[in-house]
Design a protein around this motif. Sequence first.
Motif, mmCIF file in Angstrom:
data_model
loop_
_atom_site.group_PDB
_atom_site.id
_atom_site.type_symbol
_atom_site.label_atom_id
_atom_site.label_comp_id
_atom_site.label_asym_id
_atom_site.label_seq_id
_atom_site.Cartn_x
_atom_site.Cartn_y
_atom_site.Cartn_z
ATOM 1 N N GLY A 1 0.822 -1.219 0.000
ATOM 2 C CA GLY A 1 0.000 0.000 0.000
ATOM 3 C C GLY A 1 0.851 1.262 0.000
ATOM 4 N N ALA A 2 1.917 1.266 0.793
ATOM 5 C CA ALA A 2 2.797 2.438 0.853
ATOM 6 C C ALA A 2 3.470 2.681 -0.487
ATOM 7 C CB ALA A 2 3.849 2.248 1.950
ATOM 8 N N ARG A 3 3.923 1.620 -1.124
ATOM 9 C CA ARG A 3 4.580 1.780 -2.424
ATOM 10 C C ARG A 3 3.592 2.232 -3.491
ATOM 11 N NH1 ARG A 3 9.173 3.287 -1.113
ATOM 12 N NH2 ARG A 3 10.361 1.789 0.077
ATOM 13 N N LEU A 4 2.370 1.695 -3.471
ATOM 14 C CA LEU A 4 1.343 2.135 -4.421
ATOM 15 C C LEU A 4 0.993 3.607 -4.210
ATOM 16 C CD1 LEU A 4 -1.078 -0.934 -4.474
ATOM 17 C CD2 LEU A 4 0.447 -0.189 -6.321
ATOM 18 N N ALA A 5 1.107 4.065 -2.972
ATOM 19 C CA ALA A 5 0.782 5.460 -2.653
ATOM 20 C C ALA A 5 1.977 6.391 -2.823
ATOM 21 C CB ALA A 5 0.256 5.549 -1.218
ATOM 22 N N GLY A 6 3.136 5.850 -3.148
ATOM 23 C CA GLY A 6 4.313 6.682 -3.369
ATOM 24 C C GLY A 6 5.071 7.079 -2.112
ATOM 25 N N VAL A 7 4.836 6.379 -1.005
ATOM 26 C CA VAL A 7 5.564 6.674 0.230
ATOM 27 C C VAL A 7 7.006 6.204 0.073
ATOM 28 C CG1 VAL A 7 5.684 6.256 2.725
ATOM 29 C CG2 VAL A 7 3.456 6.441 1.604
ATOM 30 N N ARG A 8 7.948 7.053 0.421
ATOM 31 C CA ARG A 8 9.361 6.744 0.192
ATOM 32 C C ARG A 8 10.008 5.950 1.311
ATOM 33 N NH1 ARG A 8 12.556 11.810 -1.325
ATOM 34 N NH2 ARG A 8 14.141 10.216 -1.527
ATOM 35 N N HIS A 9 9.548 6.120 2.548
ATOM 36 C CA HIS A 9 10.204 5.490 3.688
ATOM 37 C C HIS A 9 9.256 4.497 4.357
ATOM 38 C CE1 HIS A 9 13.388 8.394 3.177
ATOM 39 N NE2 HIS A 9 12.474 9.349 3.193
ATOM 40 N N VAL A 10 9.644 3.218 4.354
ATOM 41 C CA VAL A 10 8.831 2.162 4.937
ATOM 42 C C VAL A 10 9.706 1.341 5.882
ATOM 43 C CG1 VAL A 10 7.334 0.174 4.476
ATOM 44 C CG2 VAL A 10 7.450 2.053 2.826
ATOM 45 N N VAL A 11 9.209 1.130 7.101
ATOM 46 C CA VAL A 11 9.908 0.344 8.114
ATOM 47 C C VAL A 11 8.978 -0.785 8.543
ATOM 48 C CG1 VAL A 11 10.886 0.376 10.449
ATOM 49 C CG2 VAL A 11 11.203 2.343 8.920
ATOM 50 N N ALA A 12 9.493 -2.022 8.540
ATOM 51 C CA ALA A 12 8.710 -3.181 8.968
ATOM 52 C C ALA A 12 9.074 -3.556 10.398
ATOM 53 C CB ALA A 12 8.963 -4.362 8.037
ATOM 54 N N ASN A 13 8.074 -3.680 11.258
ATOM 55 C CA ASN A 13 8.285 -4.113 12.629
ATOM 56 C C ASN A 13 8.071 -5.619 12.686
ATOM 57 O OD1 ASN A 13 7.005 -4.899 15.381
ATOM 58 N ND2 ASN A 13 8.171 -3.046 15.778
#
Length: 157
Positions: free
Chosen positions: A98-110
């Motif tokens: 979802g973040a990548r489809l929305a163009g979010v640049r910074h993603v952290v997985a917990n």
Amino acid sequence: MKIVQVQTQAEAAGAQRISDMVGEGLRARGHEVRTVFMYRKTEAYDSDPNADFVLKERPRGLPGQIRATVGLARYLRAARPDAVITYQHYGNIFGTVGARLAGVRHVVANQSGAPHSKGVMGLLSQIDKLMGMVGLYQANVVNSGWTEAQFDRYPQA
């Protein structure tokens, strides 16, 4: 910084408590933090002013999961966060996509538990691992030394 945390389901449980604590800490440092749940499981977050829901009920089957992912991407596109923090197997996968489809640049997985090797959960663990290896999210964050040790065999990427 505007941050959205992605959780799988809204209920009063351990992973949700972790995101509550992370959100409180980040807000205390001046960040704007919201938590979005893929679906509402219980009323635990109904009155939380920092919580949102993509779906009111658990998504059923592949069509429901696609609807949830598209709904999350729309939510994130509208929210325009600087970063997304994802939680749990489904949250990591849905949240990263979802973040990548929305163009979010910074993603952290917990990561709050050990990766699985068998069944559906094993498949989800492999998808999560692949997403980290190809750079769809930038970092894994763990909640304890024990959890960190469970990821020792994962590639550095």
